[in-house]
Design a protein around this motif. Structure first.
Motif, short mmCIF file in Angstrom:
data_model
loop_
_atom_site.label_atom_id
_atom_site.label_comp_id
_atom_site.label_asym_id
_atom_site.label_seq_id
_atom_site.Cartn_x
_atom_site.Cartn_y
_atom_site.Cartn_z
N ASP A 40 -28.44 55.33 62.50
CA ASP A 40 -27.05 55.23 62.09
C ASP A 40 -26.72 53.83 61.57
OD1 ASP A 40 -26.65 57.85 62.78
OD2 ASP A 40 -25.71 57.40 64.70
N LEU A 78 -25.56 52.83 57.83
CA LEU A 78 -24.33 52.06 57.64
C LEU A 78 -24.62 50.77 56.88
CD1 LEU A 78 -21.31 51.67 58.17
CD2 LEU A 78 -21.92 50.64 60.36
N ARG A 79 -25.74 50.10 57.21
CA ARG A 79 -26.10 48.86 56.52
C ARG A 79 -26.31 49.11 55.03
NH1 ARG A 79 -30.64 47.18 54.83
NH2 ARG A 79 -31.90 48.53 56.14
N GLU A 133 -25.00 51.48 53.21
CA GLU A 133 -23.69 51.76 52.60
C GLU A 133 -22.88 50.48 52.43
OE1 GLU A 133 -19.72 54.38 53.60
OE2 GLU A 133 -21.62 54.95 54.49
N LEU A 134 -22.92 49.61 53.44
CA LEU A 134 -22.19 48.35 53.36
C LEU A 134 -22.78 47.42 52.32
CD1 LEU A 134 -21.58 47.69 57.16
CD2 LEU A 134 -19.86 48.31 55.46
N ILE A 189 -23.37 44.32 60.56
CA ILE A 189 -24.39 45.00 61.35
C ILE A 189 -24.75 44.15 62.57
CG2 ILE A 189 -26.80 45.78 61.34
CD1 ILE A 189 -24.81 47.68 59.97
N ASP A 198 -15.30 57.68 51.03
CA ASP A 198 -16.15 56.63 51.61
C ASP A 198 -15.33 55.59 52.35
OD1 ASP A 198 -18.38 57.88 50.60
OD2 ASP A 198 -18.62 56.49 48.90
N ARG A 212 -14.04 57.11 55.61
CA ARG A 212 -15.13 57.25 56.58
C ARG A 212 -15.50 55.89 57.19
NH1 ARG A 212 -18.84 59.66 53.67
NH2 ARG A 212 -20.02 57.78 53.20
N LEU A 213 -15.59 54.87 56.35
CA LEU A 213 -15.92 53.53 56.83
C LEU A 213 -14.83 53.01 57.77
CD1 LEU A 213 -18.07 51.36 56.57
CD2 LEU A 213 -16.81 50.45 54.62
N GLU A 260 -15.13 54.79 61.19
CA GLU A 260 -16.24 54.26 61.98
C GLU A 260 -15.88 52.90 62.58
OE1 GLU A 260 -19.81 54.27 59.64
OE2 GLU A 260 -19.71 56.43 59.34
#
Length: 138
Positions: free
Chosen positions: A11, A15-16, A18-19, A32, A101, A104-105, A108
């Motif tokens: 996960d 996430l990394r 996407e970021l 992260i 996006d 969602r971000l 989270e």
């Protein structure tokens, strides 16, 4: 594709990536690192961890709100009539994806912030209770 590791590692890697796409490598790594410190079971988040996550959550919230406004504006401008060009349809799909996006971000980050906040408050409560019991015992 074989992925070896636990789900938290996978996960965080997703996430990394996407970021990195959205904010660049340095900012993504900082985010992260903050999250990875929290995911260690022995580490109780301190005030600065919670504060940094709060600021990050607010930044993501503002970006999500802006993405929603852009999508709503686009739908108002192109909602009642048939789009003339394929490019206009692509713009709408891009705005829709950007909005999803961003939301969602934000979700989270919001969940991570409140998990960190609850853990920090529980640690403070436990410390206060331990201090109170030590006072009574003495």
């Amino acid at each position: 594709m074989n992925i070896v590791g636990n789900s938290k590692t996978v996960d965080l890697d997703a996430l990394r990536l996407e970021l990195e796409d959205k904010y660049g490598g340095v900012t993504a790594q900082q985010i992260i690192d903050h999250l990875a410190r929290f995911h260690r079971p022995a580490k109780v988040p301190d005030y600065m961890d919670v504060k940094a996550m709060s600021e990050l959550q607010e930044r993501f919230r503002a970006q999500a709100v802006l993405a929603v406004w852009r999508l709503r504006d686009w739908r108002k401008r192109h909602g009642g009539r048939e789009p003339e060009q394929n490019l206009v349809l692509m713009e709408g799909a891009f705005l829709q994806r950007q909005c999803q996006d961003a939301i969602r971000l934000y979700r989270e980050a919001h969940q991570a912030y409140y998990a960190m906040y609850r853990a920090a408050m529980a640690a403070l409560t436990n410390r206060a209770a331990d201090a109170h019991h030590q006072e009574q015992a003495a």
